[in-house]
Design an enzyme around this catalytic site. Structure first.
Site, PDB file in Angstrom:
ATOM      1  N   SER A 340       0.831  -1.195   0.000  1.00 16.98           N
ATOM      2  CA  SER A 340       0.000   0.000   0.000  1.00 16.98           C
ATOM      3  C   SER A 340       0.870   1.252   0.000  1.00 16.98           C
ATOM      4  O   SER A 340       2.065   1.190   0.264  1.00 16.98           O
ATOM      5  CB  SER A 340      -0.910  -0.006   1.235  1.00 16.98           C
ATOM      6  OG  SER A 340      -0.181   0.451   2.353  1.00 16.98           O
ATOM      7  N   LYS A 341       0.226   2.361  -0.288  1.00 20.83           N
ATOM      8  CA  LYS A 341       0.970   3.612  -0.383  1.00 20.83           C
ATOM      9  C   LYS A 341       1.684   3.951   0.922  1.00 20.83           C
ATOM     10  O   LYS A 341       2.755   4.531   0.923  1.00 20.83           O
ATOM     11  CB  LYS A 341       0.043   4.744  -0.806  1.00 20.83           C
ATOM     12  CG  LYS A 341      -1.153   4.919   0.112  1.00 20.83           C
ATOM     13  CD  LYS A 341      -2.087   5.990  -0.455  1.00 20.83           C
ATOM     14  CE  LYS A 341      -3.277   6.206   0.474  1.00 20.83           C
ATOM     15  NZ  LYS A 341      -4.209   7.209  -0.022  1.00 20.83           N
ATOM     16  N   ARG A 342       1.066   3.555   2.034  1.00 18.25           N
ATOM     17  CA  ARG A 342       1.672   3.821   3.338  1.00 18.25           C
ATOM     18  C   ARG A 342       3.053   3.169   3.477  1.00 18.25           C
ATOM     19  O   ARG A 342       3.939   3.692   4.123  1.00 18.25           O
ATOM     20  CB  ARG A 342       0.795   3.274   4.466  1.00 18.25           C
ATOM     21  CG  ARG A 342      -0.422   4.061   4.756  1.00 18.25           C
ATOM     22  CD  ARG A 342      -0.165   5.101   5.830  1.00 18.25           C
ATOM     23  NE  ARG A 342      -0.786   6.329   5.418  1.00 18.25           N
ATOM     24  CZ  ARG A 342      -0.117   7.327   4.858  1.00 18.25           C
ATOM     25  NH1 ARG A 342       1.180   7.254   4.688  1.00 18.25           N
ATOM     26  NH2 ARG A 342      -0.734   8.410   4.478  1.00 18.25           N
ATOM     27  N   ASP A 343       3.170   1.980   2.908  1.00 20.18           N
ATOM     28  CA  ASP A 343       4.413   1.216   3.079  1.00 20.18           C
ATOM     29  C   ASP A 343       5.617   1.982   2.575  1.00 20.18           C
ATOM     30  O   ASP A 343       6.703   1.862   3.107  1.00 20.18           O
ATOM     31  CB  ASP A 343       4.329  -0.125   2.340  1.00 20.18           C
ATOM     32  CG  ASP A 343       3.201  -0.980   2.865  1.00 20.18           C
ATOM     33  OD1 ASP A 343       2.995  -0.964   4.088  1.00 20.18           O
ATOM     34  OD2 ASP A 343       2.527  -1.639   2.068  1.00 20.18           O
ATOM     35  N   GLY A 344       5.406   2.767   1.531  1.00 17.13           N
ATOM     36  CA  GLY A 344       6.500   3.489   0.936  1.00 17.13           C
ATOM     37  C   GLY A 344       7.229   4.380   1.927  1.00 17.13           C
ATOM     38  O   GLY A 344       8.400   4.161   2.206  1.00 17.13           O
TER      39      GLY A 344
END
Length: 589
Positions: A340-344
């Site tokens: 997910s975008k958060r992981d980045g």
RNA sequence: GGCCCGUUCGUCUAGGGGUUAGGACGCAGGAUUUUCAUUCCUGUAACACGGGUUCGAUUCCCGUACGGGCUACCA
């Protein structure tokens, strides 16, 4: 019906993202596979914008998607701004079409009107969490199947909002022939009466996607696995329209998963990550007292520290208090499952092709491009994440990918994102890139740091640094000292190697350098070697000091090349200054 | 919970009824090198488990476990 021989002729594939924000790297991979199959068979690659959700529409997202495709080299043959005979390619511009086809379904008795409000449906779900709007319950709900015709008429004329639902017949089978997974069968008793038309008059994805794929004569649908379940409804829709014979071939891609926790959990970052997760948890669950923060953080840390058993320690237990259960669920979602975008930003790697500026800071992300990845490398990396050529070849140009690609070679299981592998690909591409090409890409980075190098200088710089830069950014990070004086010196090593007794000798050395008539690598080499010999000095006693003096660090390209590029004046100046500094350090003791 | 999908080294994967189970990333060691890096060599490590089928299963079938997806008037 298409004949077998014809099957791969004039194939038409679409990439159909929703403009709800930045395009995720998984979406880019989907686009890539669609593109590859289309191009392999001289078919058509279409971009279609699925903007039927006005609530989630984000301005700029469509432009972002198009720019991402262009950056990656995946240019659509048809699409908004690309022309094509099957437009418009934005679903918001095709409203009448959906209305027309919805009416068709209504007329055939394949769909019906439903007046139940979202609140009423929520109430049903509250009563029974397994609630499904289907044949078993629709007779007791407010729809055109259950209500008397006059009342339906009355409600419609009164302007009461309604949705149109697909009338799913019980006791049938919906069979999906998936190109990757084989035959997947669904029992229609398990399927609900999906909303086709929303109260606002816009279609849902399910309806729009079938109508458009049919009208645009799409032959193959390659999309993420998250669509596999709803494909059952899509098959039913084709059946309802009577389009089953020209239904496209489906291929559902395995998802890109978060990296394995073991791969990013180290002693140093574990506490940081625990703290971060705790912060996010409290932000998300404002009902949890902030006084519990420490407790939350402690638990997160405890879980992360036992790397091998994270999954086990996050297992729900009956005796867990609600807050603990909530925390566990949150951590599980944050650590496992699809990327997910958060992981980045949590883990420090890109998840989007290009940077994205959201409205808020926590909705802004750095892209592969801005991290200094080359598009060719990004594409190559993505292609191999879930697909394999069946040979040992790892490096593929887009053209080679087109030649080698086939659906049969797509894997079935989810692939974990691995930033190290991405970096390796990028390094390979930097190593073999044309210098001119790298110059174009590195120059802006240097300029952003306030320097305007000439072509010749930049050219040499890149030749010297390309083996030492994995990303474009690292040309600057690891070689900034070619443009400005070192910001700091490796003091520990300088002290260790600097012999105050030789201070005069080194000054003599700099003096010698300063009168060299030709300040290029080989004369410098000759001079330095001669000097070493005359003064009975060893390489190891001199080179590290030169490096530190010139670059601040013991790492870097060959010293003579470095001196040549820096030029006489800069070299002499830096060495003088550094040696003086070394003297001071040693004098201080 | 229900439905659907999946499971080969830590990761990406090849393979397939009999193989020393292959490659790549990572990691470790070594060679080359004025350092770092590049390059080269070597090493490390895998067929989730239990039942079948079979002369023989990692490969085929069935279960179990585990992982994943879906379960909205979102896509």
């Amino acid at each position: 019906m298409r004949s077998k021989i014809n099957l791969m002729n004039n194939i038409r594939l679409r990439f159909a993202p929703s403009p709800t924000g930045a395009l995720h790297i998984g979406g880019l991979r989907t686009a890539l596979y669609n593109y590859l199959l289309a191009k392999k068979h001289n078919g058509t690659f279409i971009l279609r914008i699925e903007d039927t959700d006005q609530l989630r529409y984000v301005p700029g997202a469509e432009e972002y998607i198009i720019e991402s495709l262009k950056w990656s080299g995946l240019i659509p043959d048809e699409g908004p701004g690309f022309g094509g005979a099957y437009g418009p390619y934005r679903q918001s511009e095709r409203k009448e079409l959906y209305q027309k086809y919805t009416q068709q379904l209504l007329d055939k008795g394949e769909a019906y009107l439903a007046f139940d409000t979202p609140e009423e449906l929520d109430a049903e779900r509250l009563k029974d969490p397994t609630f499904k709007y289907d044949a078993r319950v629709r007779q007791r709900l407010k729809n055109s199947l259950a209500l008397p015709a006059e009342e339906v008429q009355r409600r419609v004329s009164a302007g009461e909002p309604y949705v149109v639902r697909l009338k799913v017949r019980p006791n049938e089978q919906a069979v999906v022939q998936d190109q990757i997974r084989g035959e997947v069968t669904f029992d229609t008793n398990e399927l609900d009466d999906k909303v086709l038309m929303k109260a606002g008059g816009l279609p849902t994805y399910h309806l729009a996607n079938i109508v458009d794929d049919h009208l645009m004569e799409i032959t193959h649908v390659i999309r993420g696995e998250e669509w596999l379940s709803s494909t059952a409804h899509h098959v039913l829709l084709y059946r309802a329209f009577g389009w089953e014979d020209s239904m496209p071939q489906f291929a559902h891609l395995p998802l890109i998963l978060k990296p394995a926790p073991e791969s990013f959990l180290h002693k140093e970052n574990t506490p940081v990550l625990a703290q971060r997760l705790a912060q996010e948890f409290h932000k998300k669950h404002s009902d949890v007292p902030s006084a519990h923060f420490e407790k939350t953080e402690k638990f997160a840390l405890q879980v992360l520290q036992d790397k091998a058993n994270i999954a086990v320690s996050l297992k729900e237990k009956d005796k867990d208090e609600p807050e603990k259960a909530q925390l566990k669920a949150f951590l599980k979602d944050s650590l496992f499952g699809k990327l997910s975008k958060r992981d980045g930003d949590r883990l420090g790697f890109p998840v989007f092709p290009l940077s994205w500026q959201g409205e808020r800071e926590d909705d802004s992300f750095v892209g592969f491009r801005e991290y200094g990845f080359l598009p060719e490398a990004t594409i190559n990396f993505l292609a191999l994440l879930g697909w394999s050529p069946g040979t040992d070849q790892e490096i593929f140009s887009l053209e080679e990918l087109i030649q080698a690609f086939s659906i049969e070679k797509i894997g079935k299981s989810g692939a974990r994102f691995d930033i190290d592998k991405a970096r390796w690909f990028n390094q390979q591409y930097i190593l073999k890139a044309d210098t001119a090409d790298l110059m174009d890409k590195v120059r802006p980075i240097i300029e952003a740091n306030g320097h305007q190098p000439g072509d010749a200088f930049l050219h040499s710089f890149i030749d010297l640094m390309r083996e030492r830069a994995v990303t474009l950014l690292e040309f600057w990070e690891n070689g900034y000292y070619f443009f400005e004086p070192p910001r700091s010196y490796d003091e520990k090593n300088a002290r260790k190697r600097w012999d105050a007794g030789r201070s005069g000798l080194f000054r003599q050395f700099v003096e010698g350098l300063s009168i060299l008539p030709d300040f290029s690598a080989s004369p410098i080499k000759a001079f330095v070697e001669g000097f070493l010999q005359d003064n009975e000095l060893k390489f190891g006693e001199v080179f590290p000091l030169l490096r530190i003096g010139l670059a601040g660090t013991m790492q870097g390209p060959a010293v003579f090349e470095m001196m040549e590029l820096l030029g006489k004046q800069e070299t002499v100046g830096r060495l003088k200054k550094a040696f003086q500094l070394f003297d001071e350090w040693v004098a201080q003791g």
